[in-house]
Motif scaffolding. Structure first.
Motif, PDB file in Angstrom:
ATOM      1  N   GLY A 251      -8.013   0.373   8.589  1.00 37.93           N
ATOM      2  CA  GLY A 251      -8.018   1.460   9.558  1.00 37.93           C
ATOM      3  C   GLY A 251      -6.660   2.110   9.758  1.00 37.93           C
ATOM      4  N   ILE A 252      -5.616   1.524   9.174  1.00 35.04           N
ATOM      5  CA  ILE A 252      -4.257   2.062   9.289  1.00 35.04           C
ATOM      6  C   ILE A 252      -3.797   2.485   7.897  1.00 35.04           C
ATOM      7  N   PRO A 253      -3.525   3.759   7.679  1.00 40.57           N
ATOM      8  CA  PRO A 253      -3.182   4.241   6.333  1.00 40.57           C
ATOM      9  C   PRO A 253      -2.068   3.444   5.660  1.00 40.57           C
ATOM     10  N   PHE A 254      -1.016   3.107   6.406  1.00 39.03           N
ATOM     11  CA  PHE A 254       0.128   2.415   5.810  1.00 39.03           C
ATOM     12  C   PHE A 254      -0.273   1.043   5.262  1.00 39.03           C
ATOM     13  N   THR A 255      -0.953   0.239   6.095  1.00 32.61           N
ATOM     14  CA  THR A 255      -1.341  -1.099   5.655  1.00 32.61           C
ATOM     15  C   THR A 255      -2.448  -1.042   4.601  1.00 32.61           C
ATOM     16  N   ALA A 256      -3.331  -0.057   4.723  1.00 31.86           N
ATOM     17  CA  ALA A 256      -4.361   0.107   3.692  1.00 31.86           C
ATOM     18  C   ALA A 256      -3.709   0.395   2.344  1.00 31.86           C
ATOM     19  N   HIS A 257      -2.652   1.221   2.360  1.00 29.09           N
ATOM     20  CA  HIS A 257      -1.913   1.540   1.134  1.00 29.09           C
ATOM     21  C   HIS A 257      -1.225   0.292   0.577  1.00 29.09           C
ATOM     22  N   LEU A 258      -0.659  -0.538   1.456  1.00 26.10           N
ATOM     23  CA  LEU A 258      -0.001  -1.765   1.008  1.00 26.10           C
ATOM     24  C   LEU A 258      -0.988  -2.718   0.332  1.00 26.10           C
ATOM     25  N   LEU A 259      -2.165  -2.871   0.919  1.00 26.24           N
ATOM     26  CA  LEU A 259      -3.178  -3.738   0.314  1.00 26.24           C
ATOM     27  C   LEU A 259      -3.608  -3.199  -1.047  1.00 26.24           C
ATOM     28  N   HIS A 260      -3.766  -1.882  -1.119  1.00 22.06           N
ATOM     29  CA  HIS A 260      -4.146  -1.268  -2.397  1.00 22.06           C
ATOM     30  C   HIS A 260      -3.066  -1.487  -3.452  1.00 22.06           C
ATOM     31  N   GLU A 261      -1.815  -1.321  -3.055  1.00 17.59           N
ATOM     32  CA  GLU A 261      -0.707  -1.522  -3.995  1.00 17.59           C
ATOM     33  C   GLU A 261      -0.642  -2.977  -4.459  1.00 17.59           C
ATOM     34  N   LEU A 262      -0.928  -3.907  -3.563  1.00 23.07           N
ATOM     35  CA  LEU A 262      -0.943  -5.320  -3.925  1.00 23.07           C
ATOM     36  C   LEU A 262      -2.008  -5.593  -4.980  1.00 23.07           C
ATOM     37  N   GLU A 263      -3.197  -5.016  -4.773  1.00 25.36           N
ATOM     38  CA  GLU A 263      -4.278  -5.198  -5.744  1.00 25.36           C
ATOM     39  C   GLU A 263      -3.938  -4.575  -7.086  1.00 25.36           C
ATOM     40  N   VAL A 264      -3.317  -3.402  -7.060  1.00 27.62           N
ATOM     41  CA  VAL A 264      -2.942  -2.721  -8.303  1.00 27.62           C
ATOM     42  C   VAL A 264      -1.886  -3.526  -9.054  1.00 27.62           C
ATOM     43  N   ALA A 265      -0.910  -4.055  -8.325  1.00 31.38           N
ATOM     44  CA  ALA A 265       0.179  -4.810  -8.945  1.00 31.38           C
ATOM     45  C   ALA A 265      -0.331  -6.074  -9.634  1.00 31.38           C
ATOM     46  N   LEU A 266      -1.390  -6.659  -9.098  1.00 29.83           N
ATOM     47  CA  LEU A 266      -1.924  -7.897  -9.665  1.00 29.83           C
ATOM     48  C   LEU A 266      -3.275  -7.683 -10.338  1.00 29.83           C
TER      49      LEU A 266
END
Length: 307
Positions: A251-266
């Protein structure tokens, strides 16, 4: 008059054909939605058995049935219509409501962890200090607590189901959401019933009338189930923190982006990516639960002063 009736019948026929064509894809949509909420379904399955542990074994299936019935009622009568209405009139309100529910899950998860690792300041509670309640009252408390937790998870499930069909015809939306509600409720609580009655199956298999190998299997089930339920309780607590924090994060764009980046990185290590995301959310959920617990404690302290 006849021509008018024929034209009306043609219109009805065309409408039926369009509706039938749109409903052809319902099974695929239900399967797709079920796949997307599989994590929440696993969490719901892990959380529920702890509400039955310690109660009369003869009442276990009845308690599970009560929780399942109320869960299905909430999904069909409260949550699905609410998602449809909010999605039409106030789509912006769905995310904040879900985030509040996520905060509640984090709060419950934090309380369980706190109880697990903390010890009473004044030593063990005396028997006379403990509240006296009947088995019926304890059962009602357990059912109410389970339903409160379930409604948060169910709200997330139905919100995801709605998001999958929000751009489709209203008939499709209703059919898919009803199908998802029924299928998931039956699957979750059917499996929970199997889990909590596994020890009874073990006792039956361990009887002398069966083959020694069967008896050995039965005794193994009986010995294993208490440990399994304990592990499942830990999984359920972790799931509360994980799912609650993930709801808030999305629900928070910043943290949603962080989770997405984590998934992409791994992305090249799917299992590691899943574990990293789950662990991050669980730790975040623990911190959110701590904050909510402090706020609740502050409100409780201020309330008597306002009276």
């Amino acid at each position: 008059m006849a021509s008018g009736l024929v034209a009306l019948l043609d219109d009805i026929s065309a409408l039926v054909k369009v509706s039938a064509a749109s409903l052809d894809g319902v099974p695929a949509q239900v399967a797709k939605t079920t796949g997307k909420v599989s994590g929440i379904v696993i969490d719901d399955t892990a959380v529920t058995p702890k509400y039955v542990v310690g109660l009369d074994p003869a009442r276990e299936l009845s308690i599970i049935y009560q929780i399942a019935r109320k869960s299905l009622f909430n999904k069909l009568v409260l949550l699905s219509p609410a998602a449809l209405v909010l999605g039409y009139f106030a789509p912006w309100a769905i995310t904040p409501i879900l985030m509040l529910g996520g905060a509640y899950l984090c709060f419950e998860g934090y309380e369980k962890v706190h109880e697990l690792f903390s010890s009473p300041a004044d030593g063990p509670a005396k028997v006379e200090d403990l509240p006296v309640i009947t088995p019926q009252e304890l059962e009602q408390q357990r059912v109410a607590s389970a339903v409160r937790t379930d409604i948060i998870l169910s709200a997330e499930i139905m919100a995801i189901a709605y998001s999958e069909v929000s751009g489709q015809a209203i008939v499709n939306q209703i059919v898919v959401m009803v199908a998802v509600a029924v299928f998931i409720t039956v699957a979750v609580y059917g499996f929970v019933a199997l889990i909590v009655k596994a020890d009874d199956v073990g006792l039956h298999l361990a009887q002398d009338v069966h083959h020694p190998t069967t008896q050995k299997l039965g005794r193994g089930i009986v010995r294993f189930m208490p440990h399994f339920l304990q592990i499942l309780s830990y999984v359920g607590t972790t799931a509360m923190l994980w799912v609650g924090a993930e709801i808030i994060a999305h629900g928070i764009p910043f943290t949603a982006h962080l989770l997405h980046e984590l998934e992409v990185a791994l992305a090249h290590l799917p299992v590691v990516a899943w574990l990293a995301k789950a662990l991050s959310c669980a730790i975040g959920g623990l911190l959110i639960g701590l904050v909510v617990e402090k706020l609740v404690g502050l409100v409780k302290k201020l309330r008597p002063q306002q009276q």
